[in-house]
Enzyme design. Structure first.
Site, PDB file in Angstrom:
ATOM      1  N   HIS A  17       1.212  -1.419   0.116  1.00 37.38           N
ATOM      2  CA  HIS A  17      -0.359   0.060   0.183  1.00 37.38           C
ATOM      3  C   HIS A  17       1.239   1.581   0.091  1.00 37.38           C
ATOM      4  O   HIS A  17       0.205   2.455  -0.485  1.00 37.38           O
ATOM      5  CB  HIS A  17      -1.097  -0.031   0.873  1.00 37.38           C
ATOM      6  CG  HIS A  17      -2.190  -1.274   1.547  1.00 37.38           C
ATOM      7  ND1 HIS A  17      -2.541  -1.773   2.361  1.00 37.38           N
ATOM      8  CD2 HIS A  17      -2.165  -1.843   0.122  1.00 37.38           C
ATOM      9  CE1 HIS A  17      -3.307  -2.069   2.262  1.00 37.38           C
ATOM     10  NE2 HIS A  17      -4.015  -2.679   0.610  1.00 37.38           N
ATOM     11  N   ARG A 143       6.077   2.418  -9.294  1.00 34.71           N
ATOM     12  CA  ARG A 143       6.569   3.182  -9.019  1.00 34.71           C
ATOM     13  C   ARG A 143       7.265   4.044  -9.784  1.00 34.71           C
ATOM     14  O   ARG A 143       7.886   3.840 -10.916  1.00 34.71           O
ATOM     15  CB  ARG A 143       7.646   2.364  -8.394  1.00 34.71           C
ATOM     16  CG  ARG A 143       7.279   1.671  -6.948  1.00 34.71           C
ATOM     17  CD  ARG A 143       8.800   1.291  -5.816  1.00 34.71           C
ATOM     18  NE  ARG A 143       9.280   0.286  -7.280  1.00 34.71           N
ATOM     19  CZ  ARG A 143      10.192  -0.760  -6.278  1.00 34.71           C
ATOM     20  NH1 ARG A 143      10.528  -0.306  -5.476  1.00 34.71           N
ATOM     21  NH2 ARG A 143      10.459  -1.597  -6.916  1.00 34.71           N
ATOM     22  N   GLU A 243       6.192  -4.429 -12.761  1.00 36.95           N
ATOM     23  CA  GLU A 243       7.550  -3.528 -12.949  1.00 36.95           C
ATOM     24  C   GLU A 243       8.218  -4.593 -14.099  1.00 36.95           C
ATOM     25  O   GLU A 243       9.300  -3.566 -14.736  1.00 36.95           O
ATOM     26  CB  GLU A 243       8.175  -3.151 -12.131  1.00 36.95           C
ATOM     27  CG  GLU A 243       7.669  -2.494 -10.886  1.00 36.95           C
ATOM     28  CD  GLU A 243       8.062  -2.272  -9.099  1.00 36.95           C
ATOM     29  OE1 GLU A 243       9.191  -2.849  -9.053  1.00 36.95           O
ATOM     30  OE2 GLU A 243       7.653  -1.607  -8.593  1.00 36.95           O
TER      31      GLU A 243
END
Length: 486
Positions: A17, A143, A243
């Site tokens: 989270h 990210r 990713e």
């Protein structure tokens, strides 16, 4: 504008989270939006928030939320701990709320609900409520270093392999895989990522050799670099698979936890794996070897990479923040925002619809070349104020354009067929008048030119309060005084 992010995490609760919210934090900060990042948990030495301004607080109480959230605040919530009642408090207190969800954990109150997963079919949400749902691969949160990464073309031979089994490797799979592969493939370098919570570090370090490189507590930038130089990855089927797709790194996924089931379903849905490996399969080691040998084939790896490019485009975080901050929320999750360069094709297509041209002063079709020149001049001109109607997923649904001359502005409105007949035009027009009168506070009136045969438009403008003041050979001039308000 201020956005409050509420989440939990840490060494005991996991970092998923916090990782997702840190990406949303970066996007908000890049847009110059004030952010309060509030975390419930233990965050000592956690790399993903090292350079971020955050507060540690137990926000999971009605008293805290009522005190902290102001009616002008926007809220983002990513939590497994907050109750449905707490979500209702947040929704009622904030100007607008956005909830990150994975499995329809609760019945969400008014707001935007985001399920950032590969599949939009795994979780079922109510169809009869008024929430906006952002579901599927277009809303995957990456990210920041992994957003729109460019990779060199795939090498024909496998030279390096990444092994990454999550932040803790709770099933002790890393040494098992190394034991199976490092000596078997002495000419391949194995890049092994070790997380903060690994309990088997000493056992893994015993494999340290010429073809094994260890990366302890790798930063996001380090992870990206390792992925980009690795030809294959053996990975847990968690957030890391996104990713890996973003860096176009072919991977063999292993389901190591039940909360990875949705990811597994998405991989199957997009035909990205032949079979999903499970940590408790008695034949796991043998199946990893079979999958690895298939990955050694350049054609198979290249085919996977081409599929990844169609699934992950790196714009998920941007789309989510767009949904939170986009323009004025009108009703039924329709939005009014300023025109952007990316709208050029949608405006062209709508403007050339037969029903739009029929009631335009110039009824001829517009060429693409003419439109490019007109569009660029219009959005750059201080005389033009141009709004676009969208839904919560940013689908183009219409346009309202004002041309300002002195203390007057002439308005034109056209909507896509998909929302015509729903009675929304009046609200769109009223909201746009409010926006332009706030932006151009020296305006005295709004003007509209309407054909006397366009019955629908006459009714629309008259309902809003426009008054007929002139009839020039069938072209009616309506005016609306801003002095009386909307």
């Amino acid at each position: 504008m201020k956005v409050i992010i509420l989440t939990e995490g840490g060494r005991q609760k996991g970092l998923g989270h916090i990782s997702r919210c840190s990406s949303l934090y970066d996007e908000l900060e890049a847009r110059g939006i004030e952010v309060d990042f509030i975390i419930y948990g233990d965050t000592n030495d956690i790399e993903i928030i090292k350079n971020k301004k955050f507060k540690l607080a137990n926000w999971l109480s009605t008293d805290f939320l009522n005190y902290y959230i102001k009616e002008s605040d926007y809220c983002i919530v990513d939590s497994y701990l907050a109750t449905e009642d707490l979500y209702k408090v947040i929704s009622n207190r904030a100007k607008k709320s956005l909830f990150i969800d994975d499995n329809a954990r609760i019945k969400y109150p008014r707001g935007v609900v985001v399920n950032p997963s590969l599949s939009s079919n795994v979780v079922t949400y109510p169809k009869n409520d008024t929430n906006c749902y952002l579901l599927g691969h277009k809303f995957i949160i990456l990210r920041t270093p992994f957003i729109q990464v460019k990779r060199e073309p795939q090498k024909t031979k496998v030279k390096e392999v990444l092994i990454t089994l999550g932040g803790s490797d709770i099933h002790n799979l890393t040494p098992i895989i190394l034991n199976k592969f490092s000596s078997r493939y002495p000419n391949i370098i194995f890049n092994v990522v070790i997380g903060n919570a690994f309990k088997n570090i000493d056992e893994i370090k015993r494999f340290s050799s010429k073809n094994t490189k260890l990366y302890e507590n790798a930063t996001a930038e380090e992870m990206k670099r390792v992925m980009l130089k690795s030809d294959i990855a053996i990975t847990a089927a968690g957030q890391t698979i996104y990713e890996l797709m973003a860096t176009q790194t072919p991977f063999i996924p292993i389901k190591v936890a039940e909360n990875q089931s949705n990811n597994v379903s998405g991989l199957k849905e997009f035909n990205l794996v032949e079979r999903i490996l499970d940590y408790n399969d008695a034949l796991l080691k043998e199946k990893i070897v079979l999958g690895f040998e298939k990955m050694m084939d350049f054609g198979n790896r290249n085919e996977l990479v081409s599929k990844y490019n169609k699934v992950i485009d790196g714009l998920g975080t941007k789309r989510i923040i767009d949904a939170l901050t986009r323009g004025e929320l009108i009703e039924d999750n329709y939005f009014l925002r300023e025109i952007r360069e990316e709208d050029i094709r949608d405006v062209f297509n709508l403007s050339n619809e037969d029903y739009v041209r029929k009631w335009s002063i110039n009824t001829k079709k517009i060429s693409w070349e003419e439109h490019i020149i007109w569009f660029e001049n219009t959005i750059k001109s201080d005389q033009n104020v141009f709004y676009v109607v969208t839904d919560c997923t940013n689908n183009f649904l219409g346009q309202l354009r004002y041309k300002v001359e002195g203390h007057s502005a002439t308005v034109s409105i056209s909507l896509c067929k998909s929302i015509m007949g729903k009675g929304l035009s009046k609200q769109f027009l009223i909201e746009s008048i409010k926006l332009i009168s706030d932006e151009r506070n020296k305006l005295d009136n709004i003007i509209a030119f309407i054909s006397d045969k366009n019955i629908a438009s006459k009714k629309l403008f008259e309902k809003v309060g426009f008054l007929l003041c002139e009839n020039d050979n069938g072209m009616l001039k309506y005016t609306y005084s801003l002095n009386k308000g909307v």
